[in-house]
Design a protein around this motif. Sequence first.
Motif, PDB file in Angstrom:
ATOM      1  N   GLY A   1     -17.846 -10.446 -21.451  1.00  0.00           N
ATOM      2  CA  GLY A   1     -16.914 -10.124 -20.359  1.00  0.00           C
ATOM      3  C   GLY A   1     -16.034 -10.606 -20.649  1.00  0.00           C
ATOM      4  N   GLY A   2     -15.151 -11.062 -19.599  1.00  0.00           N
ATOM      5  CA  GLY A   2     -13.844 -11.441 -20.321  1.00  0.00           C
ATOM      6  C   GLY A   2     -12.681 -10.505 -19.419  1.00  0.00           C
ATOM      7  N   THR A   3     -13.462  -9.571 -18.100  1.00  0.00           N
ATOM      8  CA  THR A   3     -12.005  -9.216 -17.578  1.00  0.00           C
ATOM      9  C   THR A   3     -11.740  -9.398 -16.173  1.00  0.00           C
ATOM     10  N   ARG A   4     -12.646 -10.481 -15.132  1.00  0.00           N
ATOM     11  CA  ARG A   4     -12.970 -11.182 -14.440  1.00  0.00           C
ATOM     12  C   ARG A   4     -12.194 -12.947 -13.592  1.00  0.00           C
ATOM     13  N   PHE A   5     -11.812 -13.148 -13.673  1.00  0.00           N
ATOM     14  CA  PHE A   5     -11.758 -14.260 -13.162  1.00  0.00           C
ATOM     15  C   PHE A   5     -11.149 -15.330 -14.996  1.00  0.00           C
ATOM     16  N   ILE A   6     -12.576 -16.277 -14.929  1.00  0.00           N
ATOM     17  CA  ILE A   6     -12.405 -17.058 -15.922  1.00  0.00           C
ATOM     18  C   ILE A   6     -12.003 -16.700 -17.013  1.00  0.00           C
TER      19      ILE A   6
ATOM     20  N   ARG B   1     -11.818 -13.422 -17.913  1.00  0.00           N
ATOM     21  CA  ARG B   1      -9.489 -12.150 -17.998  1.00  0.00           C
ATOM     22  C   ARG B   1      -8.594 -13.822 -18.296  1.00  0.00           C
ATOM     23  N   ARG B   2      -8.864 -15.184 -17.587  1.00  0.00           N
ATOM     24  CA  ARG B   2      -7.354 -16.176 -18.313  1.00  0.00           C
ATOM     25  C   ARG B   2      -8.251 -16.396 -19.663  1.00  0.00           C
ATOM     26  N   ILE B   3      -9.187 -16.669 -20.486  1.00  0.00           N
ATOM     27  CA  ILE B   3      -9.146 -17.138 -21.171  1.00  0.00           C
ATOM     28  C   ILE B   3      -8.231 -15.719 -22.699  1.00  0.00           C
ATOM     29  N   ALA B   4      -9.263 -15.124 -22.469  1.00  0.00           N
ATOM     30  CA  ALA B   4      -8.894 -13.727 -22.872  1.00  0.00           C
ATOM     31  C   ALA B   4      -6.713 -13.639 -22.885  1.00  0.00           C
ATOM     32  N   LEU B   5      -6.743 -13.686 -21.749  1.00  0.00           N
ATOM     33  CA  LEU B   5      -4.875 -13.143 -21.544  1.00  0.00           C
ATOM     34  C   LEU B   5      -3.947 -14.493 -22.718  1.00  0.00           C
ATOM     35  N   ASP B   6      -4.897 -15.820 -22.307  1.00  0.00           N
ATOM     36  CA  ASP B   6      -4.491 -16.861 -23.061  1.00  0.00           C
ATOM     37  C   ASP B   6      -4.601 -17.294 -24.791  1.00  0.00           C
ATOM     38  N   LEU B   7      -5.949 -16.455 -25.346  1.00  0.00           N
ATOM     39  CA  LEU B   7      -5.605 -16.384 -26.766  1.00  0.00           C
ATOM     40  C   LEU B   7      -5.129 -15.276 -27.044  1.00  0.00           C
ATOM     41  N   LEU B   8      -4.810 -13.988 -25.891  1.00  0.00           N
ATOM     42  CA  LEU B   8      -3.377 -13.154 -26.718  1.00  0.00           C
ATOM     43  C   LEU B   8      -2.138 -13.957 -26.815  1.00  0.00           C
ATOM     44  N   ALA B   9      -2.176 -15.471 -26.313  1.00  0.00           N
ATOM     45  CA  ALA B   9      -0.437 -15.251 -25.840  1.00  0.00           C
ATOM     46  C   ALA B   9       0.234 -16.282 -26.944  1.00  0.00           C
TER      47      ALA B   9
ATOM     48  N   GLU C   1     -16.611  -1.784 -15.967  1.00  0.00           N
ATOM     49  CA  GLU C   1     -16.684  -1.584 -13.956  1.00  0.00           C
ATOM     50  C   GLU C   1     -14.983  -2.101 -14.413  1.00  0.00           C
ATOM     51  N   SER C   2     -14.967  -2.695 -14.965  1.00  0.00           N
ATOM     52  CA  SER C   2     -13.343  -3.409 -14.955  1.00  0.00           C
ATOM     53  C   SER C   2     -12.647  -3.610 -15.981  1.00  0.00           C
ATOM     54  N   GLU C   3     -11.722  -3.260 -15.924  1.00  0.00           N
ATOM     55  CA  GLU C   3     -10.385  -3.037 -17.164  1.00  0.00           C
ATOM     56  C   GLU C   3      -8.903  -3.382 -16.405  1.00  0.00           C
ATOM     57  N   PRO C   4      -8.459  -4.922 -16.325  1.00  0.00           N
ATOM     58  CA  PRO C   4      -7.055  -4.142 -16.350  1.00  0.00           C
ATOM     59  C   PRO C   4      -5.730  -4.383 -17.203  1.00  0.00           C
ATOM     60  N   ALA C   5      -5.078  -3.741 -16.561  1.00  0.00           N
ATOM     61  CA  ALA C   5      -4.133  -3.305 -17.715  1.00  0.00           C
ATOM     62  C   ALA C   5      -3.087  -4.419 -18.733  1.00  0.00           C
ATOM     63  N   GLU C   6      -3.386  -5.912 -18.080  1.00  0.00           N
ATOM     64  CA  GLU C   6      -2.840  -6.835 -18.487  1.00  0.00           C
ATOM     65  C   GLU C   6      -3.641  -7.291 -20.031  1.00  0.00           C
ATOM     66  N   LEU C   7      -5.054  -6.574 -19.688  1.00  0.00           N
ATOM     67  CA  LEU C   7      -5.973  -6.779 -20.810  1.00  0.00           C
ATOM     68  C   LEU C   7      -5.889  -5.688 -21.591  1.00  0.00           C
ATOM     69  N   SER C   8      -4.727  -4.789 -21.854  1.00  0.00           N
ATOM     70  CA  SER C   8      -4.296  -3.586 -23.056  1.00  0.00           C
ATOM     71  C   SER C   8      -4.355  -4.270 -23.651  1.00  0.00           C
ATOM     72  N   GLY C   9      -4.314  -5.052 -24.563  1.00  0.00           N
ATOM     73  CA  GLY C   9      -3.928  -5.919 -25.837  1.00  0.00           C
ATOM     74  C   GLY C   9      -5.130  -6.461 -27.019  1.00  0.00           C
ATOM     75  N   CYS C  10      -6.058  -6.033 -25.760  1.00  0.00           N
ATOM     76  CA  CYS C  10      -7.259  -6.765 -26.458  1.00  0.00           C
ATOM     77  C   CYS C  10      -7.918  -5.054 -26.702  1.00  0.00           C
ATOM     78  N   ALA C  11      -8.872  -5.454 -27.453  1.00  0.00           N
ATOM     79  CA  ALA C  11     -10.406  -3.926 -28.459  1.00  0.00           C
ATOM     80  C   ALA C  11     -11.313  -4.649 -27.170  1.00  0.00           C
ATOM     81  N   HIS C  12     -11.619  -3.167 -26.731  1.00  0.00           N
ATOM     82  CA  HIS C  12     -12.540  -3.280 -26.135  1.00  0.00           C
ATOM     83  C   HIS C  12     -13.613  -2.418 -26.081  1.00  0.00           C
ATOM     84  N   LEU C  13     -15.264  -2.855 -25.846  1.00  0.00           N
ATOM     85  CA  LEU C  13     -15.963  -2.320 -26.475  1.00  0.00           C
ATOM     86  C   LEU C  13     -16.584  -2.167 -25.262  1.00  0.00           C
ATOM     87  N   HIS C  14     -17.813  -1.285 -24.638  1.00  0.00           N
ATOM     88  CA  HIS C  14     -18.320  -1.261 -23.730  1.00  0.00           C
ATOM     89  C   HIS C  14     -20.035  -0.953 -23.708  1.00  0.00           C
ATOM     90  N   ALA C  15     -20.641  -2.027 -23.293  1.00  0.00           N
ATOM     91  CA  ALA C  15     -21.850  -1.668 -22.780  1.00  0.00           C
ATOM     92  C   ALA C  15     -22.217  -2.975 -22.388  1.00  0.00           C
TER      93      ALA C  15
END
Length: 325
Positions: free
Chosen positions: A7-12, A14-22, A34-48
């Motif tokens: 998961g990681g692209t919505r609400f909770i 998303r915030r976990i991913a951003l705080d890890l990146l930070a 289905e959702s890939e916010p620009a602010e998560l561009s620093g993450c690697a993404h696998l779609h499945a």
Amino acid sequence: MRVLILGGTRFIGRRIALDLLARGDDVVLVHRGESEPAELSGCAHLHASRTAFAEVAAQVRALRTDAAIDTRAMTGSDASAVLPHLPDVPLVLLSSIDVYRAYELLLAGRGGEPVPLTESSPVRSGRYPLRGLLPGLGENYDKLDVEPLYLARGGSALRLSMIYGEHDGQRREEFILRRVRAGRRRIPFGAGTSLDTRCYVGDVAAAVLAALDRPSAAAGQVFNIGDLATDTVRDYARRILLAAGHDAELVTVPDAAVPGDLEDTRSIAQHFLVDSRKAATVLDWRPSDPAQTIPVSVRWHLAHPPADPDPDFSPDDRALSAAAP
């Protein structure tokens, strides 16, 4: 640390991913795309999808992640589809306080469970609490089917209270904010005495990071995650109004007259208050002061209103006419 998030692209998530990146961690998100916010561009993404997770399992293993977080395991099948393919690393599951018997009683309009609820409080005797309430989404939803599978792998389960904050799809402040936007100065309200533990999304992310940083302490453990002190719903509404800078009176009306979207303000038989001291003690986690976080959330939601707001306040008018003079 390299962290895998399901998961990681919505609400909770998303915030976990951003705080890890930070803080400088590498983050890999596995999601449906289905959702890939620009602010998560620093993450690697696998779609499945979950049912197709086996197809990316080799890629996940090759990444040699140090930990994994599952933000979206809603059913036993959701967990079974991914657990055999996850690496042997510390696991964190986002669960819910709806596993407790108190939730069952709350839905039934009954009382009887002492609060605050600890991690050893009785869990529900029945299953699938949302079946018939959320058609399609809640038919097989039950964290009681999910938790044992993760705990058996030595994972930790974080039982989340009612989470609010930026990007909250449930818009937990909207019961007040829709009336703020409409300039309503009198808001019909029930008794407003219920106690329901809440928590800010940033504090949930902090709890997840605390569990990742203390894998031996968190392994195989269940933790309640919520504010250490709780307002009544009436006081919560007043905090929202104050944060919004809106002067409105909360007018007590008979429960039968309370509009549907204000039903949580009615009299209840069972409070839903949890004790999160275990997480505070074992994980050295502390939630923020709601006096600081509620305004942050309110400002965000005022700036990002719903796309399809309900303009009908006739139920309010009828309720207010039933109020005592």
